[in-house]
Design an enzyme around this catalytic site. Sequence first.
Site, PDB file in Angstrom:
ATOM      1  N   GLY A  15     -74.701 -45.071 -36.550  1.00  0.00           N
ATOM      2  CA  GLY A  15     -75.619 -43.941 -36.026  1.00  0.00           C
ATOM      3  C   GLY A  15     -75.145 -43.844 -35.147  1.00  0.00           C
ATOM      4  N   ARG A  76     -68.862 -44.216 -40.357  1.00  0.00           N
ATOM      5  CA  ARG A  76     -68.953 -45.398 -41.189  1.00  0.00           C
ATOM      6  C   ARG A  76     -68.218 -45.921 -41.664  1.00  0.00           C
ATOM      7  NH1 ARG A  76     -74.616 -45.557 -41.008  1.00  0.00           N
ATOM      8  NH2 ARG A  76     -75.741 -46.895 -38.570  1.00  0.00           N
ATOM      9  N   ASP A 107     -73.860 -52.561 -33.598  1.00  0.00           N
ATOM     10  CA  ASP A 107     -73.144 -53.905 -33.677  1.00  0.00           C
ATOM     11  C   ASP A 107     -72.539 -54.247 -34.565  1.00  0.00           C
ATOM     12  OD1 ASP A 107     -74.771 -53.501 -35.435  1.00  0.00           O
ATOM     13  OD2 ASP A 107     -76.158 -55.225 -35.875  1.00  0.00           O
ATOM     14  N   THR A 130     -76.751 -47.101 -29.204  1.00  0.00           N
ATOM     15  CA  THR A 130     -77.656 -47.277 -30.321  1.00  0.00           C
ATOM     16  C   THR A 130     -79.487 -47.473 -29.826  1.00  0.00           C
ATOM     17  OG1 THR A 130     -78.331 -48.939 -32.156  1.00  0.00           O
ATOM     18  CG2 THR A 130     -77.366 -49.742 -29.896  1.00  0.00           C
ATOM     19  N   ILE A 131     -79.667 -46.712 -30.814  1.00  0.00           N
ATOM     20  CA  ILE A 131     -81.410 -46.640 -29.593  1.00  0.00           C
ATOM     21  C   ILE A 131     -81.938 -48.019 -30.743  1.00  0.00           C
ATOM     22  CG2 ILE A 131     -81.595 -44.458 -30.352  1.00  0.00           C
ATOM     23  CD1 ILE A 131     -82.929 -45.310 -32.996  1.00  0.00           C
ATOM     24  N   ASP A 132     -81.761 -48.869 -30.965  1.00  0.00           N
ATOM     25  CA  ASP A 132     -82.329 -50.554 -31.770  1.00  0.00           C
ATOM     26  C   ASP A 132     -82.200 -51.368 -30.431  1.00  0.00           C
ATOM     27  OD1 ASP A 132     -82.951 -48.574 -34.051  1.00  0.00           O
ATOM     28  OD2 ASP A 132     -80.995 -50.114 -34.356  1.00  0.00           O
ATOM     29  N   ASP A 134     -80.721 -53.793 -29.231  1.00  0.00           N
ATOM     30  CA  ASP A 134     -80.918 -55.000 -29.990  1.00  0.00           C
ATOM     31  C   ASP A 134     -79.629 -55.272 -29.947  1.00  0.00           C
ATOM     32  OD1 ASP A 134     -78.806 -53.416 -31.782  1.00  0.00           O
ATOM     33  OD2 ASP A 134     -80.140 -54.264 -33.905  1.00  0.00           O
ATOM     34  N   ARG A 167    -109.558 -40.426 -37.388  1.00  0.00           N
ATOM     35  CA  ARG A 167    -108.503 -40.918 -38.604  1.00  0.00           C
ATOM     36  C   ARG A 167    -107.757 -42.680 -37.756  1.00  0.00           C
ATOM     37  NH1 ARG A 167    -105.815 -35.140 -40.612  1.00  0.00           N
ATOM     38  NH2 ARG A 167    -108.013 -35.451 -42.294  1.00  0.00           N
ATOM     39  N   MET A 174     -87.987 -46.576 -35.898  1.00  0.00           N
ATOM     40  CA  MET A 174     -86.810 -46.947 -36.030  1.00  0.00           C
ATOM     41  C   MET A 174     -86.763 -48.015 -35.691  1.00  0.00           C
ATOM     42  SD  MET A 174     -84.831 -43.939 -37.193  1.00  0.00           S
ATOM     43  CE  MET A 174     -83.266 -44.981 -37.982  1.00  0.00           C
ATOM     44  N   ARG A 176     -85.072 -51.318 -36.968  1.00  0.00           N
ATOM     45  CA  ARG A 176     -84.326 -51.804 -38.341  1.00  0.00           C
ATOM     46  C   ARG A 176     -84.768 -52.988 -37.843  1.00  0.00           C
ATOM     47  NH1 ARG A 176     -77.630 -52.443 -38.024  1.00  0.00           N
ATOM     48  NH2 ARG A 176     -78.409 -53.464 -36.305  1.00  0.00           N
ATOM     49  N   ARG A 251    -104.127 -42.487 -43.105  1.00  0.00           N
ATOM     50  CA  ARG A 251    -102.778 -41.157 -42.323  1.00  0.00           C
ATOM     51  C   ARG A 251    -101.805 -42.037 -42.332  1.00  0.00           C
ATOM     52  NH1 ARG A 251    -106.178 -39.341 -44.825  1.00  0.00           N
ATOM     53  NH2 ARG A 251    -106.527 -36.301 -45.023  1.00  0.00           N
TER      54      ARG A 251
END
Length: 327
Positions: A15, A76, A107, A130-132, A134, A167, A174, A176, A251
């Site tokens: 990604g 990938r 990873d 990676t934006i995660d 992790d 509301r 994101m 994961r 919402r």
Amino acid sequence: MTTEIKKIGVLTSGGDAPGMNAAVRAVVRACIYYDIEVFGIYKGYDGLIKGNMEQLYVRSVSNILSRGGTFLLSARSKEFRTKEGRKQAYEHFKANGLDALVVIGGDGSFTGADIFSQEFNVPVIGIPGTIDNDLSGTDFTIGFDTACNTAREAIDKIRDTASSHERLFFVEVMGRDAGFIALNSAIGGGAVAMIVPEHNWSIEALINRLRKGAANQKASNVVIVAEGCHLGSSYEIATKVKEQLDYFDIRVTVLGHLQRGGTPTTLDRVLASRMGVAAVEGLRNGQSNVMVGIINNRIAYTPIGEAIKTIKRLDDEEFRIAKILSI
């Protein structure tokens, strides 16, 4: 003593993440600074398998520092997961005279790099893109800060309409199986609650939190949901809450791939630049099969296998602060 490295290949895989271009730029310019030839490999491991690469120069990476995504493109590769595919990649690696490889990704990309390095004794260094956020062995990964800022900006705008109409919004971010984006955007966006994979929150606990907010006459409520949480998607959670709290006008907003794009923040640009230079210098100094990271603002090298297998945990102190501020 330094290892004789004359040609380095660089690729981006998996990604995309804001700041990948900055990392490629740093690798290219550091190589040229140290009189090393550098080849850009297009479309990740698939490009290595097909020999889709070309030599890069200083001007090849001009004006890409502020661009999101990756100009080398990413993919990938299923073929690289096979021994035959990796053997073909190695043949192109040697045919182009490469001595080492820099892999920018997460990873999954590092798993491939680890196997490739061990199978063919190829010097490899990974840069965590990676934006995660992790991966162990670094305080932050490239793209994480930009993704958090993108999520926080969206939450700020959602809060405007939430307040106008009283509301309850569920905002799915994101990450994961990791709740780092959710935790940081919840604190930065003033969320009433967050649901992350690392903590076993129940629907009942969430409902109790929302009831307390209603009793305190909160004008708006925003709940952050990490996409991989155990309670299901944000739509599923919203449906369960609506069944018990029918007085809420609910919402749902899924931010999705919006978080992957955009101009990288200064933090991500600096992070990517430092890591890119450190990757080249690490290879020159004999480092191999490691990931470059930054821990306590200092460069650190961690074995790739350790970086991908060690579970990186959320900061309990930040989680505690988020709970205190959600009242």
